[in-house]
Design an enzyme around this catalytic site. Sequence first.
Site, mmCIF file in Angstrom:
data_model
loop_
_atom_site.group_PDB
_atom_site.id
_atom_site.type_symbol
_atom_site.label_atom_id
_atom_site.label_comp_id
_atom_site.label_asym_id
_atom_site.label_seq_id
_atom_site.Cartn_x
_atom_site.Cartn_y
_atom_site.Cartn_z
ATOM 1 N N LYS A 197 0.894 -1.490 0.051
ATOM 2 C CA LYS A 197 -0.041 0.053 0.132
ATOM 3 C C LYS A 197 0.903 1.326 -0.070
ATOM 4 C CE LYS A 197 -4.032 -1.910 -0.065
ATOM 5 N NZ LYS A 197 -3.888 -3.359 -0.419
HETATM 6 C C1 LIG Z 1 -10.233 -2.048 -1.325
HETATM 7 C C2 LIG Z 1 -9.721 -2.709 -0.145
HETATM 8 N N1 LIG Z 1 -9.989 -2.730 1.217
HETATM 9 C C3 LIG Z 1 -9.632 -3.632 1.997
HETATM 10 C C4 LIG Z 1 -8.152 -4.125 1.995
HETATM 11 C C5 LIG Z 1 -7.844 -4.827 3.307
HETATM 12 O O1 LIG Z 1 -6.464 -4.375 3.465
HETATM 13 P P1 LIG Z 1 -5.615 -5.177 4.695
HETATM 14 O O2 LIG Z 1 -4.720 -6.051 3.866
HETATM 15 O O3 LIG Z 1 -4.794 -4.187 5.312
HETATM 16 O O4 LIG Z 1 -6.381 -5.877 5.499
HETATM 17 C C6 LIG Z 1 -7.384 -4.176 0.783
HETATM 18 C C7 LIG Z 1 -6.140 -4.850 0.708
HETATM 19 O O5 LIG Z 1 -5.723 -4.972 -0.316
HETATM 20 C C8 LIG Z 1 -7.963 -3.452 -0.322
HETATM 21 O O6 LIG Z 1 -7.640 -3.369 -1.417
#
Ligand SMILES: Cc1ncc(COP(=O)(O)O)c(C=O)c1O
Length: 399
Positions: A197
């Site tokens: 990210k």
């Molecule tokens: C749109 C979206 N929401 C939520 C997440 C979840 O993130 P995390 O891996 O920090 O839980 C992601 C992860 O790729 C995502 O692309």
Amino acid sequence: MSADAAYAGRRFIDREEFLPFFRPDLGEEEIAAVTAVLRGGWLTYGARVREFGTACADYLETPRAEPVSSATAGLHLALEALDIGPGDEVILPSLTFVATLSAVLHRGAVPVLADIDPGTLCLDPVACARLVTSRTRAIMPVDMGGHPCAMADFRALAAEHDLKIVRDAAHSFGAREHGRRVGSGCDATVFSFYATKCITTGDGGLVTCDDPALADRVARLAFHGMDGNAWQRYGDKGRWYYEIVEPGWKHHLGDPAAALGLVQLARSDDFMARRTAVARLYNERLAGLPGVTLPPEQPHIAHAWHLYMLRVDPDVVPGGRDRVIADLTANNIGSSVHFIPLHHHPAFGELAAKFGGNLPETERYFRQAVSLPLFPAMTRAEAEDVATVVRASVEAALA
Ligand SMILES: Cc1ncc(COP(=O)(O)O)c(C=O)c1O
């Protein structure tokens, strides 16, 4: 629509080394910060996490920011802190990562899938409005690829129907709309610090809230539902007594990850500027290709450019994105597709039956989607290689 399964891709450039889809930018400062925490011996939630939360709140120009273990956890905590649960309908796009949906399902709430606006690739406020019923309690717009969603429209819709907004801003840390950073102006905004990210803590996330009481509840739910500063109980000012005020989770961040996050946070604007430069180069090199649509970008926003989401229309370019992906692979370049719509997954057949026929823009986008490599440490030569291969791939298909 797809390229011939036998199509193995054509070599257009002489690239020996594999260019990954993403490579994190971690330097000596990150290593020193984490090492200092390890030497200090406080390995879990502590002073660094609190410092990181305050620094994130300052950066995002928002009153409160609670670091959590992931955006997935943050989305779940935000819904729970807002008392969204069994029987409550929550509207979200089908074009998102499964985490947005998992949070709804694990609350026992009822997901309602809406279409995207092709002009932003985010949840379409008009499609969303059509799906509001007397049982709707919340909307979960997603800032797709780092492009802020149409928050003013969602705020108006929420005000009209008394709905909560939990914004999935996993992709948009640092982005701005009308000059203001994403991170305030709705009930809860949830960012991801996953390895790929905008900035990273390895795994991690952040929940920002305009209402400090809601932020307090998110923090408490993230730490077993314990009262007050229970995390301090092994520190020099700690005391052994604590109370569980409500059942909670183990979803907080730890000091080593927060120390990494503090260094990354200081580099956030520079990272964003470097990702933007790559996106601009792609835009220049790929402009004007028939059947190719560049990623959306509106004048009032500063795009976080977490993803460069290109469209290649297979009705114009034979083989479409599958051919482009095969050519990128043949030239030692990684790529990806964001996302397989939620209703396409075998686990969610019920959602496909209920909403699948009503998501034309999502289906159209998914047929065409390819995400190109994009990360701050990418060199200009690497970006030129990617653009050269994509252009050559499309031109060869059209020839
Ligand atoms: C749109 C979206 N929401 C939520 C997440 C979840 O993130 P995390 O891996 O920090 O839980 C992601 C992860 O790729 C995502 O692309």
